[in-house]
Design a protein around this motif. Structure first.
Motif, short mmCIF file in Angstrom:
data_model
loop_
_atom_site.label_atom_id
_atom_site.label_comp_id
_atom_site.label_asym_id
_atom_site.label_seq_id
_atom_site.Cartn_x
_atom_site.Cartn_y
_atom_site.Cartn_z
N ASP A 13 12.85 -3.90 -0.87
CA ASP A 13 11.54 -4.57 -0.80
C ASP A 13 11.73 -6.03 -1.17
O ASP A 13 12.56 -6.37 -2.01
CB ASP A 13 10.53 -3.92 -1.74
CG ASP A 13 9.10 -4.22 -1.31
OD1 ASP A 13 8.42 -3.31 -0.80
OD2 ASP A 13 8.64 -5.39 -1.47
N ILE A 14 10.92 -6.88 -0.55
CA ILE A 14 10.99 -8.31 -0.80
C ILE A 14 10.55 -8.65 -2.23
O ILE A 14 10.95 -9.67 -2.77
CB ILE A 14 10.11 -9.07 0.23
CG1 ILE A 14 10.29 -10.58 0.20
CG2 ILE A 14 8.64 -8.75 0.05
CD1 ILE A 14 11.38 -11.06 1.06
N THR A 30 5.44 1.39 -3.16
CA THR A 30 5.23 2.20 -4.37
C THR A 30 6.44 3.06 -4.69
O THR A 30 6.56 3.55 -5.81
CB THR A 30 4.04 3.16 -4.16
OG1 THR A 30 4.39 4.08 -3.11
CG2 THR A 30 2.77 2.40 -3.78
N ARG A 57 6.81 -9.96 5.05
CA ARG A 57 6.66 -11.24 4.35
C ARG A 57 8.05 -11.84 4.17
O ARG A 57 9.06 -11.13 4.20
CB ARG A 57 6.08 -11.06 2.95
CG ARG A 57 4.90 -10.18 2.86
CD ARG A 57 4.38 -10.15 1.44
NE ARG A 57 4.84 -9.02 0.65
CZ ARG A 57 4.72 -8.91 -0.66
NH1 ARG A 57 4.19 -9.92 -1.36
NH2 ARG A 57 5.12 -7.85 -1.33
N ASP A 70 15.12 -9.50 1.27
CA ASP A 70 14.46 -9.48 2.57
C ASP A 70 15.07 -8.36 3.40
O ASP A 70 16.25 -8.40 3.76
CB ASP A 70 14.63 -10.83 3.27
CG ASP A 70 13.79 -10.91 4.53
OD1 ASP A 70 13.33 -9.86 5.01
OD2 ASP A 70 13.59 -12.03 5.04
N GLY A 71 14.25 -7.37 3.71
CA GLY A 71 14.73 -6.21 4.47
C GLY A 71 15.27 -6.58 5.84
O GLY A 71 15.99 -5.79 6.44
N SER A 91 0.86 -1.19 0.00
CA SER A 91 0.00 0.00 0.00
C SER A 91 0.89 1.23 0.00
O SER A 91 2.08 1.14 0.31
CB SER A 91 -0.87 0.02 1.26
OG SER A 91 -0.05 0.11 2.39
N ASN A 98 7.54 6.95 -0.40
CA ASN A 98 8.30 7.39 0.76
C ASN A 98 9.79 7.55 0.42
O ASN A 98 10.46 8.48 0.90
CB ASN A 98 8.11 6.39 1.91
CG ASN A 98 8.70 6.90 3.19
OD1 ASN A 98 8.50 8.06 3.54
ND2 ASN A 98 9.46 6.06 3.86
N GLY A 110 10.86 -1.84 2.92
CA GLY A 110 9.49 -1.80 2.37
C GLY A 110 9.35 -0.65 1.38
O GLY A 110 8.68 0.34 1.67
N GLU A 125 15.35 2.43 4.12
CA GLU A 125 13.93 2.12 4.30
C GLU A 125 13.71 0.64 4.01
O GLU A 125 14.23 0.11 3.03
CB GLU A 125 13.08 2.95 3.33
CG GLU A 125 11.60 2.61 3.42
CD GLU A 125 10.76 3.18 2.28
OE1 GLU A 125 9.63 3.60 2.53
OE2 GLU A 125 11.26 3.22 1.13
N THR A 159 8.63 0.03 7.00
CA THR A 159 7.21 0.25 6.69
C THR A 159 6.50 -1.09 6.53
O THR A 159 5.53 -1.21 5.79
CB THR A 159 7.03 1.17 5.46
OG1 THR A 159 7.66 0.59 4.33
CG2 THR A 159 7.62 2.54 5.70
C1 LIG Z 1 3.01 -0.52 3.52
S1 LIG Z 1 3.95 -1.09 2.17
C2 LIG Z 1 5.26 0.07 2.05
C3 LIG Z 1 4.88 1.45 1.62
C4 LIG Z 1 6.02 2.19 1.00
N1 LIG Z 1 7.01 2.62 1.96
C5 LIG Z 1 5.53 3.33 0.15
O1 LIG Z 1 5.95 4.48 0.36
O2 LIG Z 1 4.73 3.06 -0.75
C6 LIG Z 1 4.82 -2.47 2.88
C7 LIG Z 1 5.88 -3.00 1.97
O3 LIG Z 1 6.72 -3.86 2.74
C8 LIG Z 1 7.20 -4.82 1.84
N2 LIG Z 1 7.76 -5.94 2.57
C9 LIG Z 1 7.11 -6.95 3.21
N3 LIG Z 1 7.99 -7.82 3.72
C10 LIG Z 1 9.23 -7.35 3.42
C11 LIG Z 1 10.55 -7.80 3.68
N4 LIG Z 1 10.75 -8.94 4.33
N5 LIG Z 1 11.57 -7.07 3.22
C12 LIG Z 1 11.38 -5.92 2.54
N6 LIG Z 1 10.14 -5.45 2.26
C13 LIG Z 1 9.09 -6.14 2.69
C14 LIG Z 1 5.97 -5.19 1.03
O4 LIG Z 1 6.31 -5.86 -0.17
C15 LIG Z 1 5.35 -3.82 0.82
O5 LIG Z 1 5.79 -3.27 -0.38
#
Ligand SMILES: C[S@@+](CC[C@H](N)C(=O)[O-])C[C@H]1O[C@@H](n2cnc3c(N)ncnc32)[C@H](O)[C@@H]1O
Length: 400
Positions: free
Chosen positions: A151-152, A131, A253, A177-178, A102, A134, A128, A126, A194
């Motif tokens: 991002d994953i 989009t 995730r 993986d973050g 999101s 951020n 995540g 950051e 995030t």
């Molecule tokens: C709320 S969204 C991030 C919003 C983003 N910062 C923006 O400005 O649009 C959460 C994000 O975390 C990512 N995510 C989930 N697990 C992750 C991981 N293990 N490592 C990195 N990113 C991850 C998801 O794929 C998703 O894109």
């Protein structure tokens, strides 16, 4: 420009959003105001999903604005304090659709960026990318070479990179993986997550510069938690308090699919003991849940369901098969009926947490803080030297 949106259309909307966030106390500094006015959020959300709750299960419907009425509605949403769901995956195991990405509501995003106390020259990571919005705000504030985002999902990273470069921003984006951070680019002055985690990954502690800050949403076994801002000392230790304002994120995730749910253990078939309890299980729906979860095993499930006699009960189930079931309605004497089975007396643990919580004066979560090392997380009340509890972290990997 997306859907033919011109500057004279979106800039006044961005200004209106900035004014609203300022009035609400979310936006406090001219630097973040400038970023909010400069980075067009609509470019990062060309498509969004709204939930149709008229079907069972509810369906997520994609909206890609084309005609003028749709575009106007979309821009209203984009330039408002609204989270917009941007990616959905099917969870075939559970037969439902799950949001996995999101664009976070700008009021929360800006509040977090302000809380990070970023200043010129700092390097920020950051977790995540999503989009990319951020990352765009941070790149505007800190410059491309000081911003890193991971991002994953590689497809999200590619799309974010494309959108950012179209606007002239080139922060370093990576897929992975973050929880591993970005060792090749460490150390960082700031880490902002995030997505929600169960604990602070050791890699972040390692990759944070002494004096640096990490801001993340930590969630315990019962799902209670909040944003926490932790500062690193000279040693690999981060410490700080949960923030007084609320913010929550999608769970981290470990694949590009939906968040891997824990496997539900099989409840023990051992004989249950039945006894009266004076503790209303509805207390677990409120502020008490935060402390209660520190007294339960790391992967305890909680649900409200119908018991065999069709009365509603709060149900707890631990990885060792222990379970507890407590009636939601008190009898004429004000007692609830608790049934417990298995080696871990779960309701007894919740009752002793209740005694402790009352003894502490029923503190809200922001009275708690955390000290985290790569090996252990301790949650404390008021002061690191005060009463503390070990944060239950899942033992199976990945734990964070
Ligand atoms: C709320 S969204 C991030 C919003 C983003 N910062 C923006 O400005 O649009 C959460 C994000 O975390 C990512 N995510 C989930 N697990 C992750 C991981 N293990 N490592 C990195 N990113 C991850 C998801 O794929 C998703 O894109």
């Amino acid at each position: 420009m997306t859907a033919g949106v011109t500057e004279p259309t979106w800039r006044p909307l961005a200004r209106r959003l900035a004014d609203r966030l300022t009035a609400d106390g979310d936006l406090r500094t001219p630097q973040w105001r400038a970023a909010l006015l400069a980075v067009p959020r609509h470019e990062f959300v060309p498509r969004y999903y709204l939930q149709d709750t008229s079907t069972r299960p509810a369906r997520w419907i994609a909206h890609e604005p084309h005609d003028p009425a749709d575009v106007a509605r979309w821009l209203e949403l984009v330039y408002s304090p609204t989270t917009l769901i941007t990616e959905i995956v099917d969870d075939s195991e559970r037969g439902v659709q799950v949001p996995v990405c999101s664009s976070t509501k700008p009021d929360l995003m800006i509040r977090m960026l302000e809380a990070l106390q970023l200043s010129t020259g700092m390097r920020a990571l950051e977790i995540g990318t999503g989009t990319g919005y951020n990352a765009g705000l941070m790149a505007h504030r800190l410059g491309d070479r000081n911003v890193y985002s991971v991002d994953i999902d590689p497809a999200l990273v590619t799309a974010a990179r494309h959108r950012l470069s179209g606007l002239g921003y080139r922060p370093t984006l990576a897929a992975g993986d973050g929880a591993d951070g970005l060792a090749d680019h460490a150390p960082f002055d700031r880490i902002i997550a995030t997505c929600a985690l169960r604990a602070i990954p050791p890699a972040w502690i390692d990759q944070l510069r002494p004096g640096g800050l990490v801001l993340a949403h930590l969630e315990g076994p019962l799902g209670a938690g909040n944003l926490v801002a932790l500062r690193r000392g000279e040693q690999p230790v981060v410490q700080g308090k949960f923030l007084p304002w609320w913010g929550c994120f999608m769970r981290r995730r470990t694949t590009t699919g939906p968040t891997s749910g824990s496997h539900r253990p099989t409840p023990t078939t051992q004989q249950a003991t039945t006894r009266p309890s004076t503790l209303d299980p509805a207390e677990l729906d409120g502020g008490f849940r935060f402390l209660a979860q520190l007294h339960l095993p790391a992967e305890t499930f909680r649900s409200i369901r119908l018991a065999d006699d069709h009365t509603p009960v709060t149900y707890l189930l631990a990885p060792d098969g222990s379970w507890a079931e407590v009636t939601r309605h008190a009898d004429a004497c004000g007692h609830y009926t608790a049934r417990e089975a298995g080696p871990t007396p779960l309701w007894t643990a919740v009752e002793s947490a209740w005694t402790e919580w009352n003894h502490l004066g029923t503190p809200p979560w922001h009275d708690f803080g955390i000290t985290a090392t790569p090996n252990e997380h301790r949650i404390w009340h008021s002061d690191p030297a005060g009463p503390s509890w070990r944060l239950p972290i899942p033992t199976r990997r990945p734990a964070w």
